[in-house]
Design an enzyme around this catalytic site. Structure first.
Site, PDB file in Angstrom:
ATOM      1  NE  ARG A  80      -1.606  -2.340   2.749  1.00 16.86           N
ATOM      2  CZ  ARG A  80      -1.807  -3.601   2.371  1.00 16.86           C
ATOM      3  NH1 ARG A  80      -2.929  -3.936   1.826  1.00 16.86           N
ATOM      4  NH2 ARG A  80      -0.882  -4.541   2.582  1.00 16.86           N
ATOM      5  CB  THR A  81       3.470   2.531   2.281  1.00 12.43           C
ATOM      6  OG1 THR A  81       2.712   2.061   3.391  1.00 12.43           O
ATOM      7  CG2 THR A  81       4.057   3.884   2.615  1.00 12.43           C
ATOM      8  CE  LYS A 109      27.989  -2.365  -8.286  1.00 11.67           C
ATOM      9  NZ  LYS A 109      28.245  -1.567  -9.471  1.00 11.67           N
ATOM     10  NE  ARG A 130       7.078   0.671   4.716  1.00  9.16           N
ATOM     11  CZ  ARG A 130       5.867   0.093   4.777  1.00  9.16           C
ATOM     12  NH1 ARG A 130       5.735  -1.199   4.539  1.00  9.16           N
ATOM     13  NH2 ARG A 130       4.799   0.802   5.069  1.00  9.16           N
ATOM     14  CG  HIS A 163       3.585   3.816   8.526  1.00  8.07           C
ATOM     15  ND1 HIS A 163       3.792   4.638   7.431  1.00  8.07           N
ATOM     16  CD2 HIS A 163       3.075   2.653   8.027  1.00  8.07           C
ATOM     17  CE1 HIS A 163       3.421   3.987   6.339  1.00  8.07           C
ATOM     18  NE2 HIS A 163       2.988   2.795   6.661  1.00  8.07           N
TER      19      HIS A 163
HETATM   20  N1   CP Z   1      -0.276  -0.089   5.877  1.00 14.23           N
HETATM   21  C1   CP Z   1       0.908  -0.328   5.247  1.00 14.23           C
HETATM   22  O1   CP Z   1       1.925   0.283   5.561  1.00 14.23           O
HETATM   23  O2   CP Z   1       0.861  -1.286   4.285  1.00 14.23           O
HETATM   24  P1   CP Z   1       2.099  -1.781   3.433  1.00 14.23           P
HETATM   25  O3   CP Z   1       3.075  -2.425   4.401  1.00 14.23           O
HETATM   26  O4   CP Z   1       1.541  -2.728   2.432  1.00 14.23           O
HETATM   27  O5   CP Z   1       2.737  -0.568   2.813  1.00 14.23           O
END
Ligand code: CP
Length: 346
Positions: A80-81, A109, A130, A163
């Site tokens: 999703r993110t 490398k 992320r 998040h």
């Molecule tokens: N809610 C969320 O962060 O989903 P993903 O891990 O799929 O990005």
């Protein structure tokens, strides 16, 4: 300031380092959003959502940031993110590139992540990141801020830590759901499941605590109740909290049920296996106990904590919630690049 001294600054006091010219520049944690900034972002997201319904609205949106490019650096799995940032960039006209598997980049490398990010900043105007390490996105922003080419960083999930953009779409969904019922304030919210290690739930709790008269029910196994620092912050914000191990007891009282999955990827020694997660799961029969105008949220992905039959209930908002991620993330990009005022030209 060296990074050791930077880390000694309380998280709430670090917000000033994420600002440029009195505007949000890096997006790191939910403590940097106040209610007026949230209202502003939600209004921008509402306008974007409306504009996407018309071809000329879509064309106009695409013109707003076509001079900017974003790097999506996701070294921890995401659906999703990642996709909603990609979709949001497309909505506002930004070109993108991605690194999702460092074994296909020069990190394989032996290149450090610091050097990799420095390379990204040479080619792109924003880095969405992320990473499984708590605080690592913040460290990268700190590192790059000291170089000749700093770019805005957006934290797309940093370990068990934060998040923030998930929290924005969660709160945006609450805001839209409760807009004809007195708003987000004065409501009762149940947070259910792994509240200790879930970064999404942690982030949205910080955000929600700014609103007046909210009550929070924390329904979790003892081992995965909210972290002490979060509880302390809520006490300082005078949020009323009720801890429980019994979801069925709580369901009739609340306006919003925010479900979460067990975060067993963070297990040290199989501790998730000790928990009967059935008690922290929602089944079709449970819906009868809930208020008719309540809402069910989940940051997703889910496992079995929400039975698929629950999806058919109009109170199940989690599919709408993830779609809202597209609009709020596009709104955030317009805000960060100070282009949201141009929506008035449409
Ligand atoms: N809610 C969320 O962060 O989903 P993903 O891990 O799929 O990005």
């Amino acid at each position: 300031m060296n990074y050791e001294d930077y880390l000694k600054t309380a998280p709430d006091d670090r917000v000033k380092y994420y600002q440029r010219d009195d505007r949000m520049y890096h997006v790191m944690r939910t403590q940097q959003f106040d209610t007026s900034l949230l209202e502003e972002l939600f209004e921008i997201a509402n306008q974007i959502k409306l504009m996407t319904r018309k071809p000329n609205g879509i064309d106009f949106l695409k013109s707003l940031l076509r001079h900017k490019k974003a790097m999506l650096y996701f070294t921890q799995p995401s659906t999703r993110t990642f996709l909603s940032f990609l979709g949001a960039c497309q909505l506002v006209g930004m070109d993108t590139a991605e690194v999702r598997d460092p074994s296909l980049s020069s990190e394989y490398k032996g290149e450090s992540q610091e050097d990799a990010v420095r390379v990204f900043s040479s080619y792109f105007d924003m880095i969405v990141m992320r990473d499984p390490k708590p605080g690592f996105c913040e460290y990268m922003a700190y590192y790059l801020d000291r170089s000749a080419r700093s770019v805005p960083f957006i934290n797309g999930g940093s370990g068990k830590d934060q998040h923030p953009t998930q929290a924005l779409l969660d709160l945006y969904t609450m805001y839209r759901s409760f807009q004809d019922r007195g708003g987000v304030s004065g409501k009762r919210y149940a947070f259910v499941g792994d509240l200790l290690r879930g970064r999404a739930v942690r982030s949205v709790i910080f955000l929600l605590s700014q609103f007046d008269d909210v009550e929070m029910y924390f329904v979790a196994p003892d081992a995965f109740q909210v972290a002490p620092d979060l509880e302390q912050s809520l006490e300082q914000s005078r949020v009323k909290i009720i801890k429980s191990g019994n979801l069925k007891e709580v369901l009739p009282d609340v306006d919003c049920v925010y479900m979460t999955r067990i975060q067993d990827e963070y297990d040290m020694s199989g501790e998730s296996g000790q928990i009967n997660y059935d008690q922290f799961s929602l089944y079709p029969d449970d819906l009868k106990m809930m208020k008719p105008d309540s809402i069910i949220l989940h940051p997703l992905p889910r496992r079995s904590e929400i039975h698929p039959e629950v999806d058919l209930d109009p109170r199940a908002m989690y599919w709408r919630q993830l779609r809202n991620g597209l609009y709020i993330r596009a709104a955030l990009m317009l805000y960060v690049f100070n282009q949201s005022h141009r929506l008035q030209e449409y």
